[in-house]
Design a protein around this motif. Structure first.
Motif, PDB file in Angstrom:
ATOM      1  N   GLU A   5       1.705   4.717   0.241  1.00  0.00           N
ATOM      2  CA  GLU A   5       1.018   5.999   0.392  1.00  0.00           C
ATOM      3  C   GLU A   5      -0.097   5.918  -0.374  1.00  0.00           C
ATOM      4  OE1 GLU A   5       1.792   8.375   2.607  1.00  0.00           O
ATOM      5  OE2 GLU A   5       3.509   7.028   3.342  1.00  0.00           O
ATOM      6  N   HIS A   6      -0.377   4.880  -1.094  1.00  0.00           N
ATOM      7  CA  HIS A   6      -1.455   4.629  -2.033  1.00  0.00           C
ATOM      8  C   HIS A   6      -2.797   4.824  -1.122  1.00  0.00           C
ATOM      9  CE1 HIS A   6       0.979   3.794  -5.359  1.00  0.00           C
ATOM     10  NE2 HIS A   6       1.509   2.744  -4.866  1.00  0.00           N
ATOM     11  N   THR A   7      -3.921   5.394  -2.094  1.00  0.00           N
ATOM     12  CA  THR A   7      -5.287   5.406  -1.359  1.00  0.00           C
ATOM     13  C   THR A   7      -5.962   4.041  -1.775  1.00  0.00           C
ATOM     14  OG1 THR A   7      -6.079   6.083  -3.527  1.00  0.00           O
ATOM     15  CG2 THR A   7      -5.449   7.885  -1.918  1.00  0.00           C
ATOM     16  N   THR A   8      -7.094   3.771  -1.174  1.00  0.00           N
ATOM     17  CA  THR A   8      -7.845   2.504  -1.277  1.00  0.00           C
ATOM     18  C   THR A   8      -8.175   2.517  -2.751  1.00  0.00           C
ATOM     19  OG1 THR A   8      -8.945   2.520   1.018  1.00  0.00           O
ATOM     20  CG2 THR A   8      -9.781   1.265  -0.853  1.00  0.00           C
ATOM     21  N   ARG A  38       0.917  -1.196   0.088  1.00  0.00           N
ATOM     22  CA  ARG A  38       0.201   0.131   0.014  1.00  0.00           C
ATOM     23  C   ARG A  38       0.759   1.377   0.078  1.00  0.00           C
ATOM     24  NH1 ARG A  38      -4.957   1.909   1.105  1.00  0.00           N
ATOM     25  NH2 ARG A  38      -5.821  -0.077   1.359  1.00  0.00           N
TER      26      ARG A  38
END
Length: 255
Positions: free
Chosen positions: A230-233, A228
């Protein structure tokens, strides 16, 4: 050493007459840190359910090992396995596995009853969990009297009431509508934020996009991993979808 160490797992099934060998796992190696949330994905027949069963000490590998919090499950005797599962693992299943002749409270209490706990302690543990999961008003109802989402919330309560070191989930959103599935994933997010280690097997890209890391299993091996960071959902959803497409179309294994 990591909290969960899976090393060189191989699993070969032999038919009853011994004429056919099926290799479910070839060489699976990965680790999970304490407090991590990992999703395992793969097409049907990829070996992910076999992997989950081995993590749950419900099946034994042909070779390789699983070490949870310093304990090698292969070294446990048959009579020790039930206690090991009860003391270390929580389970959430696609079909809930609730007993229809028990109300929700008694279903949730069941692992504590098997552990010999007294009612006052069981009730003390249940009250805050039921409040957190929004089922306090449903505890006296039977499984056939509540919705699928409410059944799964009760199943989650049963899984975490023992304070498990590791929560294992097998397609937990598979029998739920999209709203109930989203609600359940929010619960998993909160559990993980409070420190619960989770390993979830799922076909759902939407569910997997909530995890901190996604392992992709293909042909009995770890094909690829996504972190994940720093990725958003929403960004994770896109990354997972692209990787699932790569697997389905026979892409090359990640370096």
């Amino acid at each position: 050493m990591s909290f969960l160490e899976v090393s060189n797992l191989k699993k070969i099934y032999t038919t009853r007459l011994g004429g056919t060998h099926v290799q479910a796992l070839r060489d699976v190696t990965f680790s999970v840190e304490r407090g991590e949330y990992v999703a395992v994905m793969g097409e049907s027949g990829s070996g992910k359910t076999t992997l989950l069963n081995i993590l749950a000490a419900l099946d034994t590998p042909t070779s390789g090992k699983v070490v949870l919090d310093g304990k090698n499950t292969a070294e446990l005797r048959e009579r020790e396995l039930s206690a090991y599962r009860r003391d270390n693992l929580g389970f959430v299943f696609q079909d809930f596995n609730l007993l229809d002749n028990f109300n929700l409270q008694d279903n949730i209490f069941l692992p504590l009853v098997l552990a010999g706990k007294k009612y006052p302690e069981m009730k003390k543990r249940l009250d805050p969990i039921a409040k957190k999961l929004g089922i306090s008003d449903l505890l006296q109802k039977f499984p056939y009297e509540v919705s699928g989402g409410q059944k799964q919330r009760a199943a989650v309560a049963r899984a975490i009431i023992t304070n498990p070191k590791l929560l294992l989930a097998d397609e937990p959103t598979g029998a739920l509508d999209s709203r109930s599935a989203d609600s359940l994933m929010q619960i998993f997010d909160h559990l993980n934020a409070s420190g619960q280690t989770i390993v979830m097997v799922t076909h759902s890209v939407r569910a997997a996009s909530h995890a901190q890391r996604v392992l992709f299993i293909r042909d009995g091996e770890v094909f690829h991993q996504l972190y994940r960071g720093e990725h958003t959902t929403e960004e994770m959803f896109s990354l997972i979808s692209n990787t699932a497409t790569l697997i389905a179309t026979g892409g090359e294994k990640n370096g």
